[in-house]
Design a protein around this motif. Sequence first.
Motif, PDB file in Angstrom:
ATOM      1  N   ALA A  68     -15.429  28.081  39.380  1.00 43.80           N
ATOM      2  CA  ALA A  68     -16.163  27.769  38.156  1.00 43.80           C
ATOM      3  C   ALA A  68     -17.455  28.550  38.028  1.00 43.80           C
ATOM      4  O   ALA A  68     -17.995  28.683  36.931  1.00 43.80           O
ATOM      5  CB  ALA A  68     -16.455  26.265  38.095  1.00 43.80           C
ATOM      6  N   PHE A  82      -5.067  20.973  28.854  1.00 44.41           N
ATOM      7  CA  PHE A  82      -4.672  19.649  29.324  1.00 44.41           C
ATOM      8  C   PHE A  82      -3.832  18.979  28.239  1.00 44.41           C
ATOM      9  O   PHE A  82      -4.312  18.764  27.122  1.00 44.41           O
ATOM     10  CB  PHE A  82      -5.898  18.797  29.632  1.00 44.41           C
ATOM     11  CG  PHE A  82      -6.684  19.303  30.809  1.00 44.41           C
ATOM     12  CD1 PHE A  82      -6.143  19.279  32.085  1.00 44.41           C
ATOM     13  CD2 PHE A  82      -7.962  19.805  30.644  1.00 44.41           C
ATOM     14  CE1 PHE A  82      -6.870  19.742  33.178  1.00 44.41           C
ATOM     15  CE2 PHE A  82      -8.694  20.269  31.728  1.00 44.41           C
ATOM     16  CZ  PHE A  82      -8.144  20.240  32.994  1.00 44.41           C
ATOM     17  N   HIS A  84      -2.902  15.997  27.797  1.00 47.86           N
ATOM     18  CA  HIS A  84      -3.271  14.656  27.333  1.00 47.86           C
ATOM     19  C   HIS A  84      -4.550  14.646  26.514  1.00 47.86           C
ATOM     20  O   HIS A  84      -4.940  13.609  25.997  1.00 47.86           O
ATOM     21  CB  HIS A  84      -3.399  13.711  28.527  1.00 47.86           C
ATOM     22  CG  HIS A  84      -4.425  14.177  29.539  1.00 47.86           C
ATOM     23  ND1 HIS A  84      -4.138  15.158  30.470  1.00 47.86           N
ATOM     24  CD2 HIS A  84      -5.707  13.820  29.741  1.00 47.86           C
ATOM     25  CE1 HIS A  84      -5.211  15.366  31.222  1.00 47.86           C
ATOM     26  NE2 HIS A  84      -6.182  14.572  30.798  1.00 47.86           N
ATOM     27  N   ARG A  89     -11.284  18.312  22.607  1.00 43.02           N
ATOM     28  CA  ARG A  89     -11.721  17.921  23.950  1.00 43.02           C
ATOM     29  C   ARG A  89     -11.447  19.042  24.950  1.00 43.02           C
ATOM     30  O   ARG A  89     -12.268  19.339  25.806  1.00 43.02           O
ATOM     31  CB  ARG A  89     -10.982  16.654  24.398  1.00 43.02           C
ATOM     32  CG  ARG A  89     -11.502  15.387  23.776  1.00 43.02           C
ATOM     33  CD  ARG A  89     -12.761  14.927  24.492  1.00 43.02           C
ATOM     34  NE  ARG A  89     -12.479  14.245  25.749  1.00 43.02           N
ATOM     35  CZ  ARG A  89     -13.272  14.287  26.810  1.00 43.02           C
ATOM     36  NH1 ARG A  89     -14.354  15.020  26.780  1.00 43.02           N
ATOM     37  NH2 ARG A  89     -12.965  13.629  27.898  1.00 43.02           N
ATOM     38  N   ARG A  97     -19.881  18.767  29.890  1.00 41.52           N
ATOM     39  CA  ARG A  97     -19.203  17.638  30.516  1.00 41.52           C
ATOM     40  C   ARG A  97     -19.282  16.398  29.634  1.00 41.52           C
ATOM     41  O   ARG A  97     -18.656  15.407  29.888  1.00 41.52           O
ATOM     42  CB  ARG A  97     -19.849  17.317  31.867  1.00 41.52           C
ATOM     43  CG  ARG A  97     -19.725  18.419  32.859  1.00 41.52           C
ATOM     44  CD  ARG A  97     -18.314  18.440  33.414  1.00 41.52           C
ATOM     45  NE  ARG A  97     -18.035  19.759  33.965  1.00 41.52           N
ATOM     46  CZ  ARG A  97     -17.423  20.711  33.281  1.00 41.52           C
ATOM     47  NH1 ARG A  97     -17.018  20.504  32.036  1.00 41.52           N
ATOM     48  NH2 ARG A  97     -17.190  21.878  33.818  1.00 41.52           N
TER      49      ARG A  97
ATOM     50  N   GLY B 410     -14.752  23.880  36.451  1.00 40.98           N
ATOM     51  CA  GLY B 410     -15.768  23.246  37.281  1.00 40.98           C
ATOM     52  C   GLY B 410     -15.679  21.732  37.327  1.00 40.98           C
ATOM     53  O   GLY B 410     -16.676  21.056  37.544  1.00 40.98           O
ATOM     54  N   LEU B 411     -14.481  21.183  37.112  1.00 43.52           N
ATOM     55  CA  LEU B 411     -14.334  19.730  37.196  1.00 43.52           C
ATOM     56  C   LEU B 411     -14.095  19.356  38.654  1.00 43.52           C
ATOM     57  O   LEU B 411     -13.224  19.918  39.303  1.00 43.52           O
ATOM     58  CB  LEU B 411     -13.147  19.258  36.355  1.00 43.52           C
ATOM     59  CG  LEU B 411     -13.239  19.504  34.852  1.00 43.52           C
ATOM     60  CD1 LEU B 411     -11.935  19.128  34.175  1.00 43.52           C
ATOM     61  CD2 LEU B 411     -14.389  18.702  34.267  1.00 43.52           C
ATOM     62  N   ARG B 415     -15.473  13.145  37.968  1.00 43.83           N
ATOM     63  CA  ARG B 415     -15.137  13.721  36.655  1.00 43.83           C
ATOM     64  C   ARG B 415     -13.706  14.215  36.611  1.00 43.83           C
ATOM     65  O   ARG B 415     -12.995  14.042  35.632  1.00 43.83           O
ATOM     66  CB  ARG B 415     -16.055  14.902  36.364  1.00 43.83           C
ATOM     67  CG  ARG B 415     -17.235  14.496  35.598  1.00 43.83           C
ATOM     68  CD  ARG B 415     -17.851  15.624  34.837  1.00 43.83           C
ATOM     69  NE  ARG B 415     -19.168  15.171  34.462  1.00 43.83           N
ATOM     70  CZ  ARG B 415     -20.236  15.449  35.162  1.00 43.83           C
ATOM     71  NH1 ARG B 415     -20.162  16.207  36.225  1.00 43.83           N
ATOM     72  NH2 ARG B 415     -21.390  14.973  34.785  1.00 43.83           N
ATOM     73  N   ARG B 418     -11.548  11.259  36.217  1.00 42.43           N
ATOM     74  CA  ARG B 418     -11.642  10.604  34.909  1.00 42.43           C
ATOM     75  C   ARG B 418     -10.992  11.459  33.823  1.00 42.43           C
ATOM     76  O   ARG B 418     -10.265  10.964  32.978  1.00 42.43           O
ATOM     77  CB  ARG B 418     -13.111  10.354  34.558  1.00 42.43           C
ATOM     78  CG  ARG B 418     -13.320   9.494  33.325  1.00 42.43           C
ATOM     79  CD  ARG B 418     -14.791   9.159  33.152  1.00 42.43           C
ATOM     80  NE  ARG B 418     -15.635  10.353  33.084  1.00 42.43           N
ATOM     81  CZ  ARG B 418     -15.795  11.079  31.982  1.00 42.43           C
ATOM     82  NH1 ARG B 418     -15.192  10.749  30.875  1.00 42.43           N
ATOM     83  NH2 ARG B 418     -16.562  12.148  32.007  1.00 42.43           N
ATOM     84  N   ILE B 419     -11.231  12.771  33.856  1.00 41.71           N
ATOM     85  CA  ILE B 419     -10.773  13.622  32.762  1.00 41.71           C
ATOM     86  C   ILE B 419      -9.329  14.069  32.966  1.00 41.71           C
ATOM     87  O   ILE B 419      -8.566  14.184  32.022  1.00 41.71           O
ATOM     88  CB  ILE B 419     -11.709  14.841  32.606  1.00 41.71           C
ATOM     89  CG1 ILE B 419     -13.094  14.350  32.179  1.00 41.71           C
ATOM     90  CG2 ILE B 419     -11.166  15.827  31.582  1.00 41.71           C
ATOM     91  CD1 ILE B 419     -14.140  15.430  32.116  1.00 41.71           C
ATOM     92  N   VAL B 420      -8.941  14.305  34.223  1.00 37.78           N
ATOM     93  CA  VAL B 420      -7.616  14.881  34.455  1.00 37.78           C
ATOM     94  C   VAL B 420      -6.655  13.903  35.132  1.00 37.78           C
ATOM     95  O   VAL B 420      -5.634  13.530  34.561  1.00 37.78           O
ATOM     96  CB  VAL B 420      -7.707  16.170  35.303  1.00 37.78           C
ATOM     97  CG1 VAL B 420      -6.334  16.807  35.433  1.00 37.78           C
ATOM     98  CG2 VAL B 420      -8.683  17.149  34.667  1.00 37.78           C
TER      99      VAL B 420
END
Lengths: 230, 502
Positions: A68, A82, A84, A89, A97, B410-411, B415, B418-420
């Motif tokens: 990252a 993603f 979902h 988003r 974030r 950068g997750l 996080r 929660r997000i993935v």
Amino acid sequence: MLQLDHLTFRQGSFDLAADVTMSAPITALVGPSGAGKSTLLNVIAGFIPPASGRVLWRGQDITVLPPATRPVAMLFQDNNLFAHLDIGRNLALALTRKRPNEAERARIAEALARVGLQGVEGRKPAELSGGQQSRVALARVLLQARPLMLLDEPFAALGPALKHDMLDLVAEVASEKNLQVIMVSHDPQDAARIASEAAVVAEGRVDLPTPTQALLRDPPPALARYLGNG
Amino acid sequence: MAQRALPITTALLVAGMVILPVTAVLWRGGGPGALGPAEWAALRFTLWQAAVSAALSVALAVPVARGLARRTFPGRGTLIALMGAPFILPVIVAILGLLAVFGGSGLVNRIGAPLGVPRLDIYGYHGVILAHVFFNLPLAVRLLLQGWLDIPAERFRLAAALDAPVWRVLEWPMLRRVCPGAFAVIFVICLGSFAVALTLGGGPRATTVELAIYQAFRFDFDLGKAATLAALQLVLGLAAGAFALRVAPSGGFGIGLDRQRDRWDGATPMARAADGLWITFAAAFLLLPLLSVAVAGLPGLAQMPAEVWSAAARSLALALGATALTLALALPLLTAPGETAALLGIAVSGLVLGTGYFLLLQPIIRPGDVALPVTMLVNALMALPFVIRILRPGLESARADYGRLAAALGLSGWRLWRIVYLPRLRRPLGFAAGLTAALSMGDLGVITLFADGDNATLPLQIYRLMGSYQMEAARAAALLLLVLSLGLFWGFDRGGRGHVAA
């Protein structure tokens, strides 16, 4: 300018060595499948650690940086979004974030408009066509705003016409934003279409990049065998 | 390395929560010298009934699975799905259903008596075996059906083209491969069966080791003897668990079992009739007891004693608590070492753990005061291996699909979850939560050791009503328990599937 300094890494059951500098706006990696083209991209992006050697970007050693924080954005073969999360988003994750604020939402809309889409923020990836998903993925890379873009055959599943459109779009935005691109391709036509230089990846070695047209006209033996005219 | 700390802490915690009570049991239980003739008899009966139950379940499952594998009929998918239901069916509910069909004044005796058929007595070893077959025949059918579906379609086509005997060239070799594993799994399940032996067994000829533990607690107040028996059950469980792990087939939860294969054999009227009979037999054997619980329970629903309602509320809280605890323990343990730590719990029966906790806590606190927390903890430890088994493939595929994208963005840490991961795991999470809640809701195990007058769970309350011959109330409470268990499962599972359209 990307420099691979005495880099070696594991590809399947053998080691691959690369000691090259890539400085053309768009460089294609060509060669037979399984030769290690995708693995090389993954080493540059930081997903796979090299066995030895260094990766340098504009003279700076990025070998041990996490993905990252590298100056790199990559388009994968699949799963670029993603499934979902809606498009808004998905793209917001490239910026923040938290919930995107007004300015960030505007940037997302702008990036979408640049790739020829509008008002799709509320939709899920599955509700878009394959070509549209590729465009959103490209918008994600634009928002990440990294100077080096890696393409791991992200458009392989598209039909020829759509694929050409996407490649042209990549070339366009890359020159607009002054990005360097390294792309993997198993189709020499793709390389010839947008990449000014190409490097052969075959038989455990990454060759020095040379002008694509000349390379395809007069391929070295390893590439000639792959192309079927050796 | 805070990212590593949580899984390691959780694994140690889970291992400790199993090892501590087990150590207490071994400490107090003494060696094999402490076993008397009654204990040896219990051991013999435990092994014998488990072997007979497993053999009967597998043998009966062969023609049923074969019929299901080669026939299509309306309701086939539903019937196969129902074969998964006994896993979440509270044992006590099934017992009441079996009593209604096979009991003294049950359906079978009422039809049989005028015809001069000798009266069937469900209490004793045949009742224990009957109940075990009721619970495990469907499991055996599912395991064998998986075997049938694993035979590639081309082989059936080839056999048909060559006019080869399908039974001899395809089905028998498959059964020889699959049946030992199915037998082993059911054998292990029956070794640790407590509630069935508690309600239908008893007496010198039908007491399992687990039931003997309970009797040592309740009738003899002999903690030393209970610990000795628990140590015996522990050795039994570990040996059987190790054995089952080696031969067990994978995928008892397998989805896609309602797939259908093209078949060209078994077209004779005889074969059709035989398959039809076997399928009807299995469906009736499975459904009649459940239907009779529903029918027999309805009239009593209106005037259920107040204790039943308070027990139901207690059980609901227990089930939800156990579900939350299980998921909280499971999420950090979704790794191969984590799964191993959790597997510790599956080899140790709930009653052994309960005995251990009783030994540990009894000097400090009145066991009745901690009946519900201990039951919740033991339920969670019991459910944990299943939950991890269900969640791990989902997490691994989410990682394979999105690991690089998440890293590129950068997750990490919470996080990333929660997000993935959590959204990607939503379906298996719902399924796992439903399973845990239903299992905990219907569990009649540890609570029998700890509960005193006023902290019974719903299954224990039903057992008490049966014990005091209030059958009407017991049936009504069983219907309530059935509805609550299936409702919890359905609710969580449904929640996991989400609103697909949105």
